[in-house]
Design a protein around this motif. Sequence first.
Motif, PDB file in Angstrom:
ATOM      1  N   GLU A   1       0.454  -1.896   5.888  1.00  0.00           N
ATOM      2  CA  GLU A   1      -0.532  -0.794   5.719  1.00  0.00           C
ATOM      3  C   GLU A   1       0.106   0.534   5.399  1.00  0.00           C
ATOM      4  OE1 GLU A   1      -2.485  -0.987   9.534  1.00  0.00           O
ATOM      5  OE2 GLU A   1      -3.484  -2.972   9.275  1.00  0.00           O
ATOM      6  N   ALA A   2       1.402   0.929   6.153  1.00  0.00           N
ATOM      7  CA  ALA A   2       2.310   1.962   5.903  1.00  0.00           C
ATOM      8  C   ALA A   2       2.516   2.133   4.436  1.00  0.00           C
ATOM      9  CB  ALA A   2       3.324   2.164   6.991  1.00  0.00           C
ATOM     10  N   LEU A   3       2.954   1.022   3.839  1.00  0.00           N
ATOM     11  CA  LEU A   3       3.347   1.032   2.186  1.00  0.00           C
ATOM     12  C   LEU A   3       2.096   1.354   1.577  1.00  0.00           C
ATOM     13  CD1 LEU A   3       5.816  -1.944   2.295  1.00  0.00           C
ATOM     14  CD2 LEU A   3       6.610   0.513   2.065  1.00  0.00           C
ATOM     15  N   ALA A   4       0.994   0.629   1.843  1.00  0.00           N
ATOM     16  CA  ALA A   4      -0.132   0.804   1.057  1.00  0.00           C
ATOM     17  C   ALA A   4      -0.696   2.457   1.187  1.00  0.00           C
ATOM     18  CB  ALA A   4      -1.296  -0.041   1.549  1.00  0.00           C
ATOM     19  N   SER A   5      -0.537   2.809   2.334  1.00  0.00           N
ATOM     20  CA  SER A   5      -1.071   4.313   2.399  1.00  0.00           C
ATOM     21  C   SER A   5       0.009   5.202   1.557  1.00  0.00           C
ATOM     22  CB  SER A   5      -0.903   4.617   4.030  1.00  0.00           C
ATOM     23  OG  SER A   5      -1.966   3.908   4.669  1.00  0.00           O
ATOM     24  N   THR A   6       1.312   5.058   1.583  1.00  0.00           N
ATOM     25  CA  THR A   6       2.223   5.825   1.048  1.00  0.00           C
ATOM     26  C   THR A   6       1.879   5.781  -0.454  1.00  0.00           C
ATOM     27  OG1 THR A   6       4.143   5.621   2.700  1.00  0.00           O
ATOM     28  CG2 THR A   6       4.716   6.241   0.550  1.00  0.00           C
ATOM     29  N   ALA A   7       1.532   4.387  -1.058  1.00  0.00           N
ATOM     30  CA  ALA A   7       1.413   4.399  -2.420  1.00  0.00           C
ATOM     31  C   ALA A   7       0.066   5.210  -2.835  1.00  0.00           C
ATOM     32  CB  ALA A   7       1.210   2.911  -2.697  1.00  0.00           C
TER      33      ALA A   7
END
Length: 273
Positions: free
Chosen positions: A261-267
């Motif tokens: 979820e953190a990687l998706a939010s960053t992207a």
Amino acid sequence: MPTSSAASASATDAAKPASASGGVQSLERAFDLLERMADAGGEVGLSELSASSGLPLPTIHRLMRTLVACGYVRQQSNRRYALGPRLIRLGESASRLLGTWARPYLARLVEETGETANMALLDGDEVVYVAQVPSKHSMRMFTEVGRRVLPHSTGVGKALLVDAPPGEVRALLARTGMPAATEKTITTPDGFLEALELVRGAGYAVDDNEQEMGVRCLAVPVPNSPTPAAISISGPAGRVTETATERIVPILQEVARDLSEALASTAAAHQQG
């Protein structure tokens, strides 16, 4: 003639509306071609790219010519195109950045499990460790960041390949071979595919003394990662017991979901920026 075809294609592209995403269409197409090349094993012909992307040959030729000039693609003697050396630097930097983003999640794993936590990516046919947070125990496992291992003898390797088609897994194993790191290493393609079936059923992978005697690792894939990624914990087999596994696996799975979820939010934030 090639010149007039290219000119015609350029004029056609110029007349097309901007990308639906609001970005630059030629850039989107160039990156799409690079990803298609990577999916095809790193080397393709123009006709293959045209068939898979739906773009006309003149457009693909123009984009590839630009990528070649920039060093991101190179043309082989057989006139096929291969991914170029400048992508290596980008990939290494991206791997380090992904490892940096993962460190707080690995630190949480260490706090909650007591064992060393790792993050690994699939780079070509090998597993590369991009981040680690060591256990606080005096007896602990240590894997150097940047170390490369073969997938068949590791928990992270199984987690990274769990959803790969069996034919692709067999092809990878044929390229790497399956040398025995210990007496417990899986050394046959059928045995490894059976192990992947167990991983799919259980929801996690185990390295039970397969990479190093006395060491047991538990690993799960990071769902929806921009590149195949897995996180794991490793410790002495005497501590990472079956009872400990029942406690640790749900923690691993929760941290993997949170990291995803953190990687998706960053992207998403980068795309908006």
